[in-house]
Scaffold this motif. Sequence first.
Motif, PDB file in Angstrom:
ATOM      1  N   ALA A  10      13.982 -25.628 -13.389  1.00  0.00           N
ATOM      2  CA  ALA A  10      12.983 -26.640 -13.742  1.00  0.00           C
ATOM      3  C   ALA A  10      12.191 -27.023 -12.503  1.00  0.00           C
ATOM      4  O   ALA A  10      12.774 -27.289 -11.442  1.00  0.00           O
ATOM      5  N   VAL A  11      10.876 -27.032 -12.614  1.00  0.00           N
ATOM      6  CA  VAL A  11      10.004 -27.484 -11.529  1.00  0.00           C
ATOM      7  C   VAL A  11       9.434 -28.832 -11.939  1.00  0.00           C
ATOM      8  O   VAL A  11       8.732 -28.944 -12.953  1.00  0.00           O
ATOM      9  N   ASP A  69       8.309 -33.736 -21.437  1.00  0.00           N
ATOM     10  CA  ASP A  69       9.537 -34.524 -21.530  1.00  0.00           C
ATOM     11  C   ASP A  69      10.522 -34.103 -20.436  1.00  0.00           C
ATOM     12  O   ASP A  69      10.916 -32.941 -20.369  1.00  0.00           O
ATOM     13  N   MET A  70      10.910 -35.048 -19.581  1.00  0.00           N
ATOM     14  CA  MET A  70      11.799 -34.739 -18.462  1.00  0.00           C
ATOM     15  C   MET A  70      13.139 -34.189 -18.939  1.00  0.00           C
ATOM     16  O   MET A  70      13.672 -33.228 -18.368  1.00  0.00           O
ATOM     17  N   GLU A  71      13.698 -34.784 -19.990  1.00  0.00           N
ATOM     18  CA  GLU A  71      14.995 -34.329 -20.493  1.00  0.00           C
ATOM     19  C   GLU A  71      14.919 -32.877 -20.950  1.00  0.00           C
ATOM     20  O   GLU A  71      15.811 -32.071 -20.666  1.00  0.00           O
ATOM     21  N   LEU A  74      14.757 -30.357 -18.014  1.00  0.00           N
ATOM     22  CA  LEU A  74      16.004 -30.156 -17.276  1.00  0.00           C
ATOM     23  C   LEU A  74      17.140 -29.612 -18.143  1.00  0.00           C
ATOM     24  O   LEU A  74      18.188 -29.229 -17.605  1.00  0.00           O
ATOM     25  N   ALA A  75      16.930 -29.565 -19.455  1.00  0.00           N
ATOM     26  CA  ALA A  75      17.999 -29.113 -20.344  1.00  0.00           C
ATOM     27  C   ALA A  75      18.437 -27.690 -19.999  1.00  0.00           C
ATOM     28  O   ALA A  75      17.618 -26.777 -19.934  1.00  0.00           O
ATOM     29  N   ASP A  76      19.728 -27.529 -19.730  1.00  0.00           N
ATOM     30  CA  ASP A  76      20.327 -26.222 -19.425  1.00  0.00           C
ATOM     31  C   ASP A  76      19.799 -25.578 -18.148  1.00  0.00           C
ATOM     32  O   ASP A  76      20.020 -24.386 -17.921  1.00  0.00           O
ATOM     33  N   ALA A  77      19.102 -26.335 -17.307  1.00  0.00           N
ATOM     34  CA  ALA A  77      18.596 -25.755 -16.058  1.00  0.00           C
ATOM     35  C   ALA A  77      19.745 -25.489 -15.089  1.00  0.00           C
ATOM     36  O   ALA A  77      20.699 -26.266 -14.993  1.00  0.00           O
TER      37      ALA A  77
END
Length: 368
Positions: A10-11, A69-71, A74-77
């Motif tokens: 995630a960037v 969406d931030m969540e 980052l999900a599974d990152a």
Amino acid sequence: MKVRSYARVAVIGAGSWGTALAATLARAGVSTRIWGRDPEVLKEINSRHTTERFLPGVTLPDNLLGVFDMERALADADAALIVVPSRSVRSVARQVAEYAPADMPVAICAKGIEAETGLLMTQVAQEELGNRPVGCVSGPTFARETALGHPTAATVAFPFGHVDRLKPEESPAVRLAVSLSTEAFRAYVSDDLTGVEIGGAVKNVIAIACGMMTGAGFAENTRAALITRGLDEMKALAEALGGRRETVTGLSGVGDLTLTCSSTTSRNMALGVQLGEGTPRADCFDGKPVVVEGEVNAKSVTDLARRLGVDMPICETVRSVLHDKVDLGTAFASLWARPIEAEPKAMSLAFSHPATDQDIATLAERIS
């Protein structure tokens, strides 16, 4: 040594540098999501594979996904890069901490020193991210050239603990370096976060100094002197904080310093040039509110240096012009008339410069 790249990264930050890094990861075959605050920018990334506001004329990889969406970003990152201005690192790291897996490595791609605390950017992020591994990515990199696939090199730095040294192929620094590496982007690895980060923070201030003197009409001799002596200021501050002087002679130090001090593509150099030409600060960049990291860092770097007893005369000169309203010509003429020193510090020599007050006033007038 065979190294597994990260499958998903995630960037966090969809400006020019964040997008360039995200494009590099995507081209390397990494599943990449980029988070930003402007939904229109993200919509353009997804629908047209461009971002004309930040990287005009650059075509982005089809597999780069913009996420608001931030969540979800980052999900599974497996890892994340935080690529926002230095003043936003703390608040963004706090947001990342809400959703990032507990052991996920996070690399900070902002350069600077927090004004209120004197902390480096990785230290700021670490306070918010808890026990997650925190490192940084830094080096001589203009975003547009990176995004266009020009041959580019940078340094990935993370702490190396006992386990990392036993199995370096599993360390965050090595895995992220491999994840970023393409036929055009070459990543190096370091365990000296302090040295890497000091290079990134101080070079912006030196670039403003180079720009000021360029704008005032001076040329290569002057710039070479400022770059060389500015590098010495970097080394001194890094060493005082426990970093290695050797690190500062690498990509994140002398490499980034040389690049930033050589082109008005750098906003720091561009600001200095405009001020050296006599443009009032409020009118620089056509009056647009452009963030110039070195302008803030001129104060935070020198505040930290003063607390540590480190002499940084070029940075102090830039600070005096930007924050103390000292006349640019007077400030730089005084810099040149400082006591004469030996270059090898081991000689411990310092003696008065022979310039008279009139000599200094004459140089000040030429600069102004």
